[in-house]
Design a protein around this motif. Sequence first.
Motif, PDB file in Angstrom:
ATOM      1  N   PHE A  55       0.861  -1.178   0.000  1.00 43.95           N
ATOM      2  CA  PHE A  55       0.000   0.000   0.000  1.00 43.95           C
ATOM      3  C   PHE A  55       0.897   1.227   0.000  1.00 43.95           C
ATOM      4  N   ARG A  56       0.719   2.107  -0.999  1.00 46.99           N
ATOM      5  CA  ARG A  56       1.579   3.285  -1.125  1.00 46.99           C
ATOM      6  C   ARG A  56       0.883   4.327  -1.976  1.00 46.99           C
ATOM      7  N   TYR A  85       2.888   4.098   3.914  1.00 44.45           N
ATOM      8  CA  TYR A  85       3.449   2.984   3.134  1.00 44.45           C
ATOM      9  C   TYR A  85       3.399   1.713   3.993  1.00 44.45           C
ATOM     10  N   THR A  86       2.815   0.651   3.447  1.00 50.85           N
ATOM     11  CA  THR A  86       2.606  -0.588   4.204  1.00 50.85           C
ATOM     12  C   THR A  86       2.869  -1.804   3.340  1.00 50.85           C
ATOM     13  N   GLN A  87       3.476  -2.820   3.938  1.00 57.25           N
ATOM     14  CA  GLN A  87       3.651  -4.115   3.278  1.00 57.25           C
ATOM     15  C   GLN A  87       2.986  -5.201   4.111  1.00 57.25           C
ATOM     16  N   LYS A  88       2.301  -6.114   3.420  1.00 56.56           N
ATOM     17  CA  LYS A  88       1.667  -7.243   4.102  1.00 56.56           C
ATOM     18  C   LYS A  88       2.111  -8.544   3.431  1.00 56.56           C
ATOM     19  N   ILE A  89       2.457  -9.533   4.251  1.00 55.33           N
ATOM     20  CA  ILE A  89       2.672 -10.894   3.759  1.00 55.33           C
ATOM     21  C   ILE A  89       1.415 -11.663   4.133  1.00 55.33           C
ATOM     22  N   LEU A  90       0.514 -11.809   3.174  1.00 60.27           N
ATOM     23  CA  LEU A  90      -0.849 -12.241   3.451  1.00 60.27           C
ATOM     24  C   LEU A  90      -0.926 -13.645   4.034  1.00 60.27           C
ATOM     25  N   THR A  91      -0.100 -14.560   3.534  1.00 56.90           N
ATOM     26  CA  THR A  91      -0.188 -15.952   3.985  1.00 56.90           C
ATOM     27  C   THR A  91       0.365 -16.143   5.394  1.00 56.90           C
TER      28      THR A  91
END
Length: 272
Positions: A55-56, A85-91
């Motif tokens: 997300f950015r 700014y966001t990062q996700k590792i969904l699993t």
Amino acid sequence: MKKVFLICCLFLIVNKVLSQNTSFIYELKYRPNAEKQYYKDQLFYLDIYGKESIFRSQHERSADSLIQKTGFGLGFKMNYNHQYYTQKILTENKVYKIIVTPIFSDIYSIPIEDLAWKITNDKTKIGDFDCQKAELIYGGRSWTAWFTQEIVLQDGPYIFHGLPGMIIKITDERSDFVFSLVKIEKNMSQISPLRSKKEINWEIFRKLESDFYKDPYAEVKARNIGYVNANEKGEKINISMKKMTESMQKNIRDNNNAIELNHALKYDYQKI
């Protein structure tokens, strides 16, 4: 900014798109200063790449694309507030808020705690999507989200995720921050996120923010880097380091409405 809700059309292609790289575009309407009533609008991209999402803002996305191609970016915000700014590792259910330091753009990540959603029975329709209401306490704010199970991804804007469907809209109780989905599009090329991130906690973040407010140009002076000020015509002008510091501190105070209120600094206009 005029909202362009294309959801009624996009609903027909959601299932096909989700199997490929997809971008969910959100409009964020936010209040930069907690003591004033003016708002800003900004578009953000939630890019889905298989097991990961990023997300950015449009600017940050363009900067990442340029870094990917040339090794050079476009610069980032000149203060710590209003970085989303966001990062996700969904699993793996891992979420990181990305912090870029002003001026020298050092990159850090802060792991975000698990979100304790409360799903209600309230339902409504947003665009062509049937949505359900969920509530959350995060960052010292009470949030209300509307999600749809018609998009199977358990994701959403900023750090928000973990509901049984995609978040279409989410706002805090004061409407200081309102995220609304406005468009979905197929992402033809993968734009890499920022790399080389050092993981920190909120305490270290607050020290970074506090040190920067006290002396925004400390690193410039420590590295003995020369600087030149110019007006809009490119003409050299003389501004003292003291004046530059006061101007930066005023900018920080004027943009003091942090989304994580429980980690926000209190500025006394002198020192913190």
